[in-house]
Design an enzyme around this catalytic site. Structure first.
Site, PDB file in Angstrom:
ATOM      1  N   TYR A 148       1.151  -0.538  -0.041  1.00  0.00           N
ATOM      2  CA  TYR A 148       0.032   0.193  -0.040  1.00  0.00           C
ATOM      3  C   TYR A 148       1.124   1.431   0.331  1.00  0.00           C
ATOM      4  CZ  TYR A 148      -3.656   3.757   1.165  1.00  0.00           C
ATOM      5  OH  TYR A 148      -3.676   4.510   1.389  1.00  0.00           O
ATOM      6  N   ASP A 243       9.529   2.855  -0.354  1.00  0.00           N
ATOM      7  CA  ASP A 243       8.490   3.413   0.570  1.00  0.00           C
ATOM      8  C   ASP A 243       9.066   3.108   1.911  1.00  0.00           C
ATOM      9  OD1 ASP A 243       6.033   4.229   1.947  1.00  0.00           O
ATOM     10  OD2 ASP A 243       4.500   3.587   0.253  1.00  0.00           O
ATOM     11  N   LYS A 273       4.515   9.368   8.739  1.00  0.00           N
ATOM     12  CA  LYS A 273       4.407   8.555  10.460  1.00  0.00           C
ATOM     13  C   LYS A 273       5.422   9.596  11.264  1.00  0.00           C
ATOM     14  CE  LYS A 273       1.263   5.511   8.710  1.00  0.00           C
ATOM     15  NZ  LYS A 273      -0.273   6.250   8.371  1.00  0.00           N
TER      16      LYS A 273
END
Length: 438
Positions: A148, A243, A273
């Site tokens: 994702y 990523d 994050k």
């Protein structure tokens, strides 16, 4: 006092599904979502006044624990000077310098010379892909099933009928021609990577990969996989986008890049994050030559009114400043204790399972052997997780509300918090053992 059920009913009347991000609806665990009103250290408190030990951690950013005093003070101090200016601030430069300085490993050139701050991980990956296409003047992107990278159109793609087949839309509202710019292949399969480059290599701008996948549960990369990806991409004139929205500064001071057993050279790295310390902030970084293709210096356009917001920058900078060796040691130790206790409890209850780890990230997979890709992840006995989740919740432990998510431990998970988790595990394991398929 309101109840979680009342809050959810009210929310459903105001927002689609009652949530602003789908997993919060608790649909896959067949439970009423909890509406939290406070958090401190390793604990969260819902609208009914009940406290839970938290293993979600705002999906990663609360790595120091919720409402860490230094982070809160930094945000308060920044807010006192203004919530945002629509102009540059010294704090943006300081955070960019801090990010670049951390992404290092012995004997390898630093892959991050310039940083662009954005507001979300979706923006970071979207911008990285646009930049890769601008740099290579190619259109196609390779991604892996089960990974994702945010909800931009081109990345919500599902695999076609063959390795070199252009993808199909993975969501309503994604035009087929946009999805068709993505090639979706199995993870941990270098033969598939080589095959897709043999067939379409002249058209591929980049491969994008989660550094250590954590969005289908934890599925670590095979030894040397990331390094081989870089080699194959570079042989064909394509870029590697790493990523690290989840793993960046979470699994170590330099993210997964710093601890991967085999050194490798990504061209672009995306962060999120932890880098925002709990406020909306993400970033991408790469070489000066590549990053300076972004506007205002180059032809690749990207902009954002809230990019580099001073409150988010303050939270991120302070979080990174406090993530020293001692903090990582506490997180790693707590994660090991919890993961080992979960494995032991499930084994005692006779539940088929594996606990997979990437650094201090871990998850339970209800399978006989460790899954290595999305197909093997989906083959597990996922029906056992809702019962396990509800039993933990009933005992005051808040887990990720999906079997396909990682568990997040913080530096604030002390012996008392870890003890509460460990005590809750045997009953949850028995509930998993008794679960039946729907």
């Amino acid at each position: 006092m309101t109840t979680n059920e009342q809050e959810f009913a009210r929310a459903r009347g105001a927002m689609p599904g009652g949530v602003n991000s789908p997993v919060r609806a608790f649909g896959s665990v067949h439970e009423t979502p909890r509406f939290f009103v406070a958090a401190s250290g390793p604990y969260v408190t819902d609208v009914e006044g009940r406290e839970y030990v938290d293993l979600v951690g705002s999906w990663g950013p609360a790595i120091l624990g919720h409402a860490h005093p230094a982070v809160v003070k930094a945000v308060q101090d920044a807010a006192a000077h203004g919530l945002g200016f629509g102009a540059s601030t010294p704090g943006e430069t300081e955070l960019a310098e801090l990010i670049a300085a951390r992404v290092t490993r012995d004997g390898v050139a630093n892959p991050v010379e310039r940083v662009r701050l954005v507001s979300t991980g979706t923006e970071a990956t979207m911008t990285a892909i646009r930049l890769a296409r601008g740099a290579t003047r190619r259109d196609l992107v390779v991604k892996f099933s089960g990974h994702y990278h945010g909800h931009s159109d081109g990345l919500l793609a599902e695999a076609g009928s063959g390795v070199a087949t252009l993808a199909m839309p993975g969501s309503a509202g994604v035009p087929a021609p946009i999805a068709a710019q993505t090639l979706v292949i199995p993870y941990n399969d270098l033969d598939a990577v080589r095959e897709v480059f043999t067939a379409r290599g002249d058209d591929i701008a980049a491969v994008i990969v989660e550094a250590a996948p954590a969005n289908m549960g934890i599925v670590p990369p095979a030894h040397g996989f990331n390094a081989a990806l870089a080699d194959i991409a570079h042989e064909h004139g394509a870029l590697l986008i790493l990523d690290e929205v989840l793993t960046g500064f979470r699994v170590g001071p330099a993210g997964w890049y710093g601890i991967d057993p085999v050194p490798f050279s990504p061209d672009l790295i995306t962060f999120g994050k932890v880098v925002g310390g709990g406020l909306p902030l993400a970033a991408l970084g790469g070489s000066a030559a590549l990053m300076e293709l972004l506007a205002p210096l180059g032809p690749v356009y990207q902009a954002g009114t809230l990019s580099g917001n001073p409150l988010a920058v303050a939270a991120g900078r302070t979080t990174l400043d406090h993530l020293d060796a001692a903090a990582y040691a506490r997180i790693d130790a707590a994660a090991t204790t919890i993961a080992d206790a979960a494995a032991s409890a499930l084994a005692d209850a006779g539940v088929t399972h594996v606990v997979q780890r990437s650094g201090n990230l871990f998850s339970i997979q209800f399978a006989e052997t460790a899954p290595t890709d999305y197909d093997t992840v989906k083959a597990q006995e996922a029906f056992r997780y809702p019962a396990f989740f509800r039993a933990m919740l009933a005992q005051g432990v808040s887990l990720p509300p999906s079997v396909f998510e990682a568990w997040f431990v913080s530096a604030a998970h002390d012996d008392a918090a870890v003890g509460r988790i460990v005590e809750a595990l045997p009953a949850a394991a028995r509930a998993a053992a008794e679960a039946e398929p729907d």
